[in-house]
Design a protein around this motif. Structure first.
Motif, short mmCIF file in Angstrom:
data_model
loop_
_atom_site.label_atom_id
_atom_site.label_comp_id
_atom_site.label_asym_id
_atom_site.label_seq_id
_atom_site.Cartn_x
_atom_site.Cartn_y
_atom_site.Cartn_z
N SER A 137 0.83 -1.20 0.00
CA SER A 137 0.00 0.00 0.00
C SER A 137 0.86 1.25 0.00
O SER A 137 1.81 1.37 0.77
CB SER A 137 -0.92 0.01 1.23
N ARG A 138 0.51 2.19 -0.87
CA ARG A 138 1.22 3.48 -0.93
C ARG A 138 0.64 4.46 0.10
O ARG A 138 1.14 5.55 0.25
CB ARG A 138 1.09 4.07 -2.34
N ASN A 139 -0.45 4.05 0.73
CA ASN A 139 -1.13 4.91 1.71
C ASN A 139 -1.31 4.16 3.02
O ASN A 139 -2.40 4.17 3.60
CB ASN A 139 -2.51 5.34 1.19
N ARG A 140 -0.28 3.50 3.50
CA ARG A 140 -0.42 2.64 4.67
C ARG A 140 -0.95 3.38 5.89
O ARG A 140 -1.78 2.86 6.64
CB ARG A 140 0.92 1.97 5.02
N GLU A 141 -0.48 4.60 6.10
CA GLU A 141 -0.91 5.36 7.29
C GLU A 141 -2.41 5.66 7.22
O GLU A 141 -3.14 5.47 8.20
CB GLU A 141 -0.11 6.66 7.41
N THR A 142 -2.87 6.13 6.05
CA THR A 142 -4.30 6.41 5.89
C THR A 142 -5.12 5.13 5.91
O THR A 142 -6.20 5.07 6.51
CB THR A 142 -4.55 7.16 4.56
N ALA A 143 -4.60 4.08 5.25
CA ALA A 143 -5.32 2.79 5.23
C ALA A 143 -5.43 2.21 6.64
O ALA A 143 -6.43 1.57 6.97
CB ALA A 143 -4.60 1.81 4.30
N ALA A 144 -4.41 2.42 7.47
CA ALA A 144 -4.45 1.93 8.85
C ALA A 144 -5.58 2.60 9.63
O ALA A 144 -6.20 1.98 10.50
CB ALA A 144 -3.11 2.17 9.53
N VAL A 145 -5.86 3.87 9.33
CA VAL A 145 -6.97 4.57 9.97
C VAL A 145 -8.29 3.88 9.61
O VAL A 145 -9.16 3.68 10.47
CB VAL A 145 -7.00 6.06 9.54
N VAL A 146 -8.42 3.49 8.34
CA VAL A 146 -9.64 2.81 7.89
C VAL A 146 -9.79 1.46 8.57
O VAL A 146 -10.87 1.09 9.05
CB VAL A 146 -9.63 2.64 6.35
N VAL A 147 -8.68 0.70 8.67
CA VAL A 147 -8.73 -0.61 9.32
C VAL A 147 -9.12 -0.46 10.79
O VAL A 147 -9.96 -1.23 11.29
CB VAL A 147 -7.36 -1.33 9.20
N ASP A 148 -8.55 0.52 11.48
CA ASP A 148 -8.89 0.73 12.89
C ASP A 148 -10.38 1.04 13.04
O ASP A 148 -11.03 0.55 13.98
CB ASP A 148 -8.05 1.88 13.47
#
Length: 299
Positions: A278-289
């Motif tokens: 993922s090129r947006n791991r930080e933002t994607a991690a927000v979605v997963v949380d």
């Protein structure tokens, strides 16, 4: 070489099958039911073969229709993946996250909850990519895959969302009829979903694991995905195996109720898998949380 039919006709054909009928497809496409029916007949005329078996109720697909639907779905998925990859290349730092999941999970679990997500995170756009694959791939343009299985995947960080529960469900009117028959399912159609993935329980699996006698029509009604099956159950056409990720909200609304058979918890569960690429791991991690928090009541 046969000239390809207009993309508009293929879109209508795919939408009818995914949405579970012409009425739902017409609402999704914002056209009349007669326009949908006309588009289907134009597609059949172009191809030179019947695609819809109109002798059954609800209508199903002919062998030619099954072949065409598979090709349309597969190519639509490839095109969507390509567009996701292009989006990642052209806007790698954008505040958007692409989630891949099955049609049933997107329709009945994810989409109803996204409105609440946007209230909490109005600056993050979530792109939903639906697929026929039970274990969606994590391509270059896909940040998160919602997967049902044992959680043993190595292409991303795996987070447990919730464990599934399977319980036969049907419309309230059909449930009343079954109760009046002494709880006998023998006169009710069983709704089947055709899948080659053994992680998803079939009626024979369920009846064997809950030590129930075989009941209902052995043939029953057959559908290619859980969206179609759920709509058939809501309409009172039969009893389906209700996976709570798909039918849970419909049960809470009273559109579906228990058919009187015991619930069963499969060995597998739903997970969110955050891609290592993922090129947006930080933002994607927000979605997963957020998704994990939204799933807490179902744990």
């Amino acid at each position: 070489m046969l000239r390809l039919p207009p993309l508009r006709l293929l879109t209508v054909f795919e939408t009818v099958q995914r949405a579970g009928g012409t009425k739902a497809a017409a609402a999704e496409l914002n056209v009349s039911m007669s326009a949908v029916s006309q588009a289907l007949r134009q597609l059949e005329e172009h191809i030179g073969a019947a695609l819809i078996d109109r002798s059954t109720r609800p209508s199903g697909l002919t062998e030619a229709g099954e072949i065409l639907l598979k090709a349309v779905v597969e190519n639509t998925e490839r095109l969507s993946e390509a567009l996701n990859d292009i989006r990642a290349l052209t806007d790698p730092a954008g505040a958007s996250v692409t989630v891949a999941c099955t049609i049933g999970f997107a329709t009945y679990w994810l989409m109803p909850r996204l409105e609440a997500f946007y209230i909490d995170h109005p600056d993050i756009a979530v792109n939903v990519h639906t697929t026929q694959q039970e274990v969606p791939r994590l391509g270059q343009g896909t940040d998160i895959a919602m997967r049902y299985g044992d959680g043993r995947w190595d292409d991303g960080t795996v987070d447990l969302l919730f464990r599934e529960t399977v319980e036969p469900v049907c419309s309230p009117s059909l449930a009343d009829r079954i109760r009046s028959d002494g709880g006998n399912l023998g006169t009710a159609f069983l709704i089947h979903v055709d899948t080659s993935d053994r992680r998803w329980l079939s009626w024979s699996d369920y009846l064997a694991r809950t030590h129930q006698k075989a009941a209902g029509s052995a043939k029953g009604l057959r559908f290619s995905n859980y969206v179609q099956a759920t709509q058939a159950a809501i309409s009172g056409h039969g009893v389906m195996l209700g996976w709570r990720s798909i039918t849970g909200d419909q049960v809470e609304k009273g559109l579906l109720v228990s058919a009187g058979l015991p619930p069963l918890q499969p060995d597998n569960a739903y997970h969110a898998v955050l891609s290592h690429q993922s090129r947006n791991r930080e933002t994607a991690a927000v979605v997963v949380d957020w998704l994990r928090a939204a799933a807490q009541p179902q744990l």
